[in-house]
Design a protein around this motif. Structure first.
Motif, PDB file in Angstrom:
ATOM      1  N   ARG A  88      37.889   3.478  51.657  1.00  0.00           N
ATOM      2  CA  ARG A  88      37.675   3.952  50.210  1.00  0.00           C
ATOM      3  C   ARG A  88      36.372   3.660  50.046  1.00  0.00           C
ATOM      4  NH1 ARG A  88      39.895   1.721  44.446  1.00  0.00           N
ATOM      5  NH2 ARG A  88      39.521   3.842  43.506  1.00  0.00           N
ATOM      6  N   GLN A 108      37.644   9.181  49.908  1.00  0.00           N
ATOM      7  CA  GLN A 108      38.010   8.469  51.061  1.00  0.00           C
ATOM      8  C   GLN A 108      37.535   9.238  52.292  1.00  0.00           C
ATOM      9  OE1 GLN A 108      39.934   7.857  47.829  1.00  0.00           O
ATOM     10  NE2 GLN A 108      41.048   9.649  48.870  1.00  0.00           N
ATOM     11  N   ALA A 140      43.226   1.710  46.699  1.00  0.00           N
ATOM     12  CA  ALA A 140      42.868   2.810  47.759  1.00  0.00           C
ATOM     13  C   ALA A 140      44.268   3.863  47.855  1.00  0.00           C
ATOM     14  CB  ALA A 140      42.304   2.402  49.040  1.00  0.00           C
ATOM     15  N   GLU A 144      44.698   7.663  46.958  1.00  0.00           N
ATOM     16  CA  GLU A 144      44.863   9.063  47.737  1.00  0.00           C
ATOM     17  C   GLU A 144      46.205   9.761  46.972  1.00  0.00           C
ATOM     18  OE1 GLU A 144      46.563   7.345  51.330  1.00  0.00           O
ATOM     19  OE2 GLU A 144      44.603   7.215  52.243  1.00  0.00           O
TER      20      GLU A 144
END
Length: 145
Positions: A88, A108, A140, A144
């Motif tokens: 990340r 990412q 993180a 996503e």
């Protein structure tokens, strides 16, 4: 085994005139380069091997980083495969005199560990031991989604 926190790196770059675009803010390509370099360092802390960029999963430029401000790059590994590391990355603009900070860019990256012949090589698993490890990993994974 390395932990998420073991891979955490924060780096700073002062945005100079040569780093800027026509609007006196950091050129997006420079921000991506800085993110890529710091992200590779986080991946290498996990892998214990050289890591190369395999993929960039989205790149959101939310606001500019003005010339004279500091670009702060925050990076850490949050997931690992057999040879790959998901990292990340976030960039912030920071006013150098006050430390005032705003997030400017998120992404990412996926890196692959390679041996001396540039062939993919296996890496250790990534441990989540502390509350900080869990919080960073969960942030993180949420990013996503």
């Amino acid at each position: 085994m390395p932990t998420v926190t073991d891979t955490y790196i924060e780096n700073r770059v002062r945005v100079q005139p040569n780093d800027t675009n026509n609007y006196a803010s950091a050129h997006g390509g420079n921000v991506v380069k800085w993110m890529d370099e710091v992200g590779a360092m986080s991946a290498m802390r996990l892998a214990g091997e050289t890591c190369v960029t395999a993929r960039i999963d989205g790149l959101d430029f939310e606001r500019p980083i003005p010339q004279g401000d500091t670009c702060v790059i925050e990076s850490y590994a949050y997931a690992a495969g057999r040879t790959s590391v998901r990292v990340r990355l976030r960039a912030f603009r920071e006013e150098p005199r006050t430390g005032e900070r705003e997030q400017t860019t998120t992404s990412q990256f996926v890196f692959v560990a390679v041996d001396e012949d540039m062939h993919p090589t296996t890496i250790p698993s990534l441990d989540v031991e502390t509350e900080r490890d869990r919080r960073l990993r969960d942030e993180a994974l949420d990013a996503e989604a």
